[in-house]
Design an enzyme around this catalytic site. Structure first.
Site, mmCIF file in Angstrom:
data_model
loop_
_atom_site.group_PDB
_atom_site.id
_atom_site.type_symbol
_atom_site.label_atom_id
_atom_site.label_comp_id
_atom_site.label_asym_id
_atom_site.label_seq_id
_atom_site.Cartn_x
_atom_site.Cartn_y
_atom_site.Cartn_z
ATOM 1 N N HIS A 29 42.053 44.754 35.978
ATOM 2 C CA HIS A 29 41.243 44.947 37.004
ATOM 3 C C HIS A 29 39.886 45.148 36.727
ATOM 4 C CE1 HIS A 29 45.513 45.541 38.717
ATOM 5 N NE2 HIS A 29 44.828 45.290 39.892
ATOM 6 N N HIS A 261 38.141 41.223 41.604
ATOM 7 C CA HIS A 261 39.276 42.152 41.737
ATOM 8 C C HIS A 261 40.156 42.204 40.249
ATOM 9 C CE1 HIS A 261 41.834 45.050 43.539
ATOM 10 N NE2 HIS A 261 42.870 44.425 43.185
#
Length: 651
Positions: A29, A261
């Site tokens: 992430h 993301h």
């Protein structure tokens, strides 16, 4: 923009190390790794007090990374401060490493994670539980020992945390109980995995926070502004939400998009990141002045706070009454002695009735025991005394908020210091709490629940309240002991086990209907196996095993059979783990083993031994709104029906 040159480089080091780890792991992430770094940097270098020699020091500031996917905005701080080594970072997502994909709590002094996070919203709600525990501990000790519990609870959240419904429930509780030492920082980077946040929400966080009774501030992603906001929040009388305006994956090609993301990082990506942020890091070489700064601000500052606290505690030790508190705080309270002293005069009652007497015994005996219930105290008896924790009592009214209740139970338990909290509702509503129960069991913490109204015998409330399907779900969870007790003595020992546990979560499954007491001389040694003999004979032709209400039904059936043994199974989770020899001693029958439970749990078949006929009666369909006794019989839980079934299947 980060104005201070040193801050820019130090935050750059956090981000760079995070990206290197993600590169080695072949994915991670990246968005929150970059966007949340100024937040975690400011918290750990300016505010959060830890003990580098003991990750579980009781007065440490708690930190919950509710957006657990952003773990690489946290781990590099531990590395730069010297708590982790290079291998720890390189082992990101590797088996048994200190750096799993999402932060994982372990009750070890070498572990600096205060809660396992990943299911979004759970971290925020657990932090509410931690802040509740801190406030309760401070209220109970401040008159004589004012510096014992002074910590803050800090949380870093992302958009997903606030979109989960649990966050609304938890924030409402935080406001109601005036948790002024709870400070939440919102990494507002405006994108999530599938889309921009604006595509799925038009919520104004300021209006939401203030409507829920929170103090709200907003700032840029500059450490100086974040620091100023935190200092302001520390002085308020409310829980605080600080919205930090951040950029997802800043410096990568995927910045300012949902593609930032999560992603894979290559050498070219890192090169572009370094160029964008005007950094010159190479390999793992970090400027010594940056390492010295983290050593000074995270380690040495923490040690200074620990020393100051220990000096105060040494003075408290001069007070003989402090030793009683030490027993509680060190989780050395004798629950066995307390619960064994309780005399149950009125027997043959619903098992939920006995619970009230056991819980009442905790009042004043152990102030760090709390009971909370989802607006069902009159039905479940899950309460300790009549005063709330704000009134100096031990009960925590929480409203109809099972989602948050489960996570708050976890949070209070995670706070440590000997805290035990029991959460109550109807068994059928365990669905609402399942994710929290699972997380607590995963963390190996002694979270406790009492779920009542356990069978078709609920009757007229109908299928929405008849929980035939809940026990399989609960028993499927590892490290969770589910006790479906048959009388007051089974509940006594279940309470002792649940409250004395150091690392198993527990569920007490209790009846609304009256149950005839078994009146056997049950010992704790027998109970610990999960099953014991209620009615015995040598070399039985039949063994009937059951739990809860069905134990009495088994005894009734046994009256019409010759050479029969009846076994109560209060904890099926435990008995399926005993040795084959012990299984044979309990359940071995010449003709047939019959198992009974008004639930859909197939785990009972693990008791069925080879070379004998086996019969199992469970519950696999929704009930109806009707008389409970009639429905119970209609579903097959009837002496004559079961006797016929047994005799038709005999050898």
């Amino acid at each position: 923009m980060i104005r201070n040159e040193f801050d820019r480089k130090a935050i750059g080091a956090i981000r760079y190390i995070g990206l290197k780890a993600i590169q080695i792991a072949k994915g991670g992430h990246v968005g929150m790794t970059i966007s949340a770094a100024p937040i975690t940097y400011t918290l750990f270098t300016k505010f959060i007090n830890i003990n580098p020699n003991n990750g579980k020091w009781i007065n440490r500031d708690r930190f919950v990374l509710s957006g657990g996917h952003g773990s690489m905005s946290l781990y590099p701080i531990f590395y730069l401060a010297g708590l982790f080594n290079k291998k720890d970072i390189e082992n990101f997502k590797i088996e048994n490493s200190k750096t799993p994909g999402h932060p994982e709590f372990e009750n070890k002094i070498s572990n600096f994670i205060d809660a396992s996070t990943g299911p979004l919203g759970q971290g925020l709600a657990m932090a509410v539980g931690m802040a509740l525990a801190q406030k309760h501990a401070e209220l109970k000790t401040k008159d004589k020992y004012p510096d014992l519990f002074t910590n803050f609870t800090y949380v870093v959240c992302g958009d997903g945390d606030f979109q989960e419904g649990i966050s609304y429930e938890a924030m409402a509780i935080a406001s109601k109980y005036e948790l002024n030492k709870l400070i939440v920082l919102y990494d507002s980077n405006k994108f999530q995995l599938d889309s921009a946040v604006s595509k799925v929400s038009n919520e104004n966080m300021k209006l939401r926070a203030e409507a829920q009774g929170w103090f709200y501030l907003k700032c840029s992603n500059d450490p100086e502004e974040i620091e100023k906001c935190i200092k302001t929040a520390q002085r308020t009388s409310k829980p605080s939400l600080i919205e930090v305006d951040t950029i997802i994956a800043e410096g990568l090609l995927t910045a300012n998009s949902n593609k930032g993301h999560h992603g894979v990082v290559n050498d070219e990506d890192i090169k572009k990141f370094l160029s964008y942020h005007q950094l010159d890091f190479q390999d793992w070489n970090i400027d010594q002045n940056i390492l010295d700064y983290f050593e000074k601000t995270v380690i040495q500052r923490g040690l200074k706070k620990v020393k100051e606290w220990e000096e105060k505690i040494s003075k408290y030790n001069l007070d003989s009454s402090f030793k009683n508190w030490e027993k509680i705080i060190n989780d050395d309270f004798d629950y066995s002695k307390l619960f064994n002293e309780i005399k149950i005069e009125n027997k043959n009652q619903a098992t939920r009735v006995y619970l009230k007497q056991f819980l009442s015994s905790l009042e004043n005996e152990n102030p760090f025991t709390i009971a909370t219930c989802a607006d069902l105290v009159s039905s479940t008896n899950v309460a300790i005394g009549n005063k709330t924790i704000l009134e100096g009592g031990q009960s925590l009214p929480i409203g109809i908020r099972e989602f948050a209740m489960g996570a708050i139970v976890n949070g209070v338990t995670l706070y440590g210091a000997g805290f035990r909290i029991i959460g109550g509702t109807f068994l059928v509503f365990a669905d609402y709490i399942k994710s929290a129960i699972r997380l607590g069991a995963m963390m190996k913490i002694p979270a406790i629940y009492a779920f009542t109204h356990d069978s078709y015998l609920v009757g007229g409330d109908g299928p929405t309240h008849q929980p035939y399907d809940q026990l399989p779900m609960l028993r499927a969870i590892d490290n969770l002991n589910v006790y479906r007790v048959a009388d007051e003595e089974e509940l006594r020992f279940a309470m002792i086990e649940a409250y004395s546990s150091k690392e198993n979560s527990s569920v007490l499954v209790l009846s609304r209907q009256n149950i005839k007491s078994l009146n056997v001389n049950l010992t704790f040694k027998q109970f610990k196996k999960g099953a014991y003999i209620v009615k015995d004979c040598k070399n039985p032709d039949y063994v009937i095993a059951a739990s809860g209400s069905e134990v009495n039904l088994a005894l009734e059936i046994a009256k019409d059979l010759k050479n029969v043994r009846v076994v109560s199974v209060p904890c099926l989770d435990k008995v399926v783990k005993i040795s084959e020899k012990e299984l044979k001693e309990l359940f071995g029958a010449k003709k047939s083993l019959i198992t009974l439970e008004s639930s859909a749990d197939f785990k009972w078949f693990r008791l069925h031994l080879n070379n004998q006929n086996n019969v199992h009666l469970g519950a696999y369909t929704f009930g109806k709104s009707m008389d409970g006794e009639k429905l119970y019989k209609d579903k097959g839980f009837d002496k004559e029906i079961i006797l016929k079934h047994i005799l038709e299947n005999k050898n």
